[in-house]
Design a protein around this motif. Structure first.
Motif, mmCIF file in Angstrom:
data_model
loop_
_atom_site.group_PDB
_atom_site.id
_atom_site.type_symbol
_atom_site.label_atom_id
_atom_site.label_comp_id
_atom_site.label_asym_id
_atom_site.label_seq_id
_atom_site.Cartn_x
_atom_site.Cartn_y
_atom_site.Cartn_z
ATOM 1 N N ASP A 165 26.393 -2.150 8.775
ATOM 2 C CA ASP A 165 25.031 -2.487 8.375
ATOM 3 C C ASP A 165 24.526 -1.523 7.299
ATOM 4 O O ASP A 165 23.880 -1.925 6.327
ATOM 5 C CB ASP A 165 24.101 -2.447 9.583
ATOM 6 N N LEU A 166 24.836 -0.236 7.452
ATOM 7 C CA LEU A 166 24.415 0.744 6.446
ATOM 8 C C LEU A 166 25.008 0.415 5.081
ATOM 9 O O LEU A 166 24.377 0.659 4.048
ATOM 10 C CB LEU A 166 24.849 2.148 6.858
ATOM 11 N N ALA A 167 26.209 -0.150 5.086
ATOM 12 C CA ALA A 167 26.878 -0.471 3.822
ATOM 13 C C ALA A 167 26.183 -1.583 3.059
ATOM 14 O O ALA A 167 26.462 -1.792 1.877
ATOM 15 C CB ALA A 167 28.332 -0.850 4.091
ATOM 16 N N THR A 168 25.246 -2.296 3.709
ATOM 17 C CA THR A 168 24.518 -3.372 3.031
ATOM 18 C C THR A 168 23.134 -2.927 2.584
ATOM 19 O O THR A 168 22.356 -3.741 2.091
ATOM 20 C CB THR A 168 24.361 -4.585 3.966
ATOM 21 N N ARG A 169 22.810 -1.638 2.744
ATOM 22 C CA ARG A 169 21.471 -1.138 2.418
ATOM 23 C C ARG A 169 21.504 -0.278 1.168
ATOM 24 O O ARG A 169 22.510 0.348 0.829
ATOM 25 C CB ARG A 169 20.919 -0.324 3.591
ATOM 26 N N GLU A 170 20.352 -0.239 0.496
ATOM 27 C CA GLU A 170 20.232 0.592 -0.689
ATOM 28 C C GLU A 170 20.147 2.073 -0.326
ATOM 29 O O GLU A 170 20.592 2.922 -1.081
ATOM 30 C CB GLU A 170 18.987 0.196 -1.495
ATOM 31 N N ALA A 187 21.587 6.522 13.104
ATOM 32 C CA ALA A 187 21.644 6.041 11.717
ATOM 33 C C ALA A 187 20.593 4.968 11.504
ATOM 34 O O ALA A 187 20.374 4.116 12.355
ATOM 35 C CB ALA A 187 23.030 5.483 11.414
ATOM 36 N N ARG A 188 19.963 5.032 10.350
ATOM 37 C CA ARG A 188 18.954 4.025 10.020
ATOM 38 C C ARG A 188 18.927 3.832 8.512
ATOM 39 O O ARG A 188 19.298 4.724 7.752
ATOM 40 C CB ARG A 188 17.578 4.449 10.510
ATOM 41 N N PRO A 189 18.474 2.680 8.049
ATOM 42 C CA PRO A 189 18.290 2.478 6.609
ATOM 43 C C PRO A 189 17.142 3.349 6.117
ATOM 44 O O PRO A 189 16.269 3.727 6.890
ATOM 45 C CB PRO A 189 17.940 0.993 6.493
ATOM 46 N N GLY A 190 17.170 3.652 4.838
ATOM 47 C CA GLY A 190 16.041 4.379 4.246
ATOM 48 C C GLY A 190 16.421 5.776 3.835
ATOM 49 O O GLY A 190 17.149 6.470 4.522
#
Length: 295
Positions: free
Chosen positions: A149-154, A211-214
């Motif tokens: 999922d992290l690999a799909t985030r900016e 882990a989280r986006p942002g």
């Protein structure tokens, strides 16, 4: 008694290098068993060396029994001597075919121009890391998003938490901001797994991971907040008429405060909404507005 050795080394030498220079570099090896420097590798069927002047290609091949000290006493000096003549770095690997022990089976020598060795070793290391990256993941018990999922985030942030602490005890350790970079999916996944590996190294076995986006959103919020403060400062300066040394200054009234408060609330709400959108933003194939790559 020795060991059965194998090596095949190809190196491109500088255009100005002569055959005599190559023979001098190979002198000890050539005298080892009475070899001669061949004109090309077409006749190099077993152990020997060749140098093709037309292509500047040097070839070393070993397929024979060698003494136990061969790697350090003969092979390494030969490779390093040829490296002094090389146009670019190269890796020479001597394989001990009598053992399956990975730690002692291969003897590797890096040679070539000294100013290029660092970059050459980096590229070798990167290739070796890439082969193992697919096995990198978060440990059991980790919270938040998956590597995929992290690999799909900016942006992404990985925090550590002490087992005895709550969520308030989380500390951001690794933050990655890919905003504005055109990266394919496989490269983004490698970056996410590298970030995970770094976070695991920091956390060790003592800390938990989340882990989280942002990541870039935080910097953006600070910038927008500073901009809001500047707007309020400008309004106060207007009321105080600082541009005219206060000649037209007036006492702020209720409307001034109400207007400033209303603008502040609206701006904070807008910042909050956009920050949340940025935190959870997935990769966009075609960004609505052009962005300038950073870093």
């Amino acid at each position: 008694m020795g060991f059965n050795a194998y090596a095949r080394v190809d190196a491109i030498l500088r255009p100005e290098i002569t055959r005599n220079q190559v023979e001098d570099a190979c002198r000890d090896f050539l005298e080892w068993r009475g070899y001669e420097l061949l004109d090309d590798d077409s006749s190099l069927h077993e152990t020997g060396v060749a140098y093709d002047v037309s292509t500047q290609c040097f070839t070393l091949q070993i397929t024979s029994e060698c003494p136990h000290c061969f790697a350090t006493d003969t092979f390494q000096p030969l490779v390093l001597a040829v490296g002094e003549l090389a146009a670019e770095p190269f890796a020479a690997t001597l394989v001990d075919e009598d053992t399956s022990n990975e730690d002692s089976r291969e003897f590797v020598v890096i040679a070539g121009p000294s100013d290029q060795i660092g970059e050459f070793q980096f590229r070798r290391a990167r290739c070796a890391i890439e082969e193992q990256l697919r096995h990198v993941d978060f440990p059991p018990g980790s919270k938040g998003h998956s590597v995929a999922d992290l690999a799909t985030r900016e942006c992404m942030t990985i925090t550590t938490i002490a087992p005895s602490a709550g969520s308030d005890g989380a500390v951001a350790r690794v933050a990655v901001d890919l905003t504005g970079l055109e990266l394919d999916a496989s490269r983004r996944e490698r970056i996410a797994r590298l970030a995970t590996a770094l976070a695991r190294e920091i956390a060790g076995d003592e800390l938990l991971l989340e882990a989280r986006p942002g990541a870039g959103a935080a910097d953006w919020v600070l910038e927008r907040t500073a901009g809001l403060a500047s707007q309020l400062d400008a309004r106060n300066a207007l009321i105080k008429d600082e541009a005219n040394d206060g000649r037209n200054a007036r006492v702020p009234n209720a409307d001034d405060y109400n207007h400033a408060f209303s603008e502040t609330v609206s701006e904070v709400i807008a910042i909050e909404r956009e920050a949340l959108a940025r935190v959870h933003a997935a990769i966009s194939d075609e960004p609505e507005t052009p962005v300038i790559p950073r870093g």
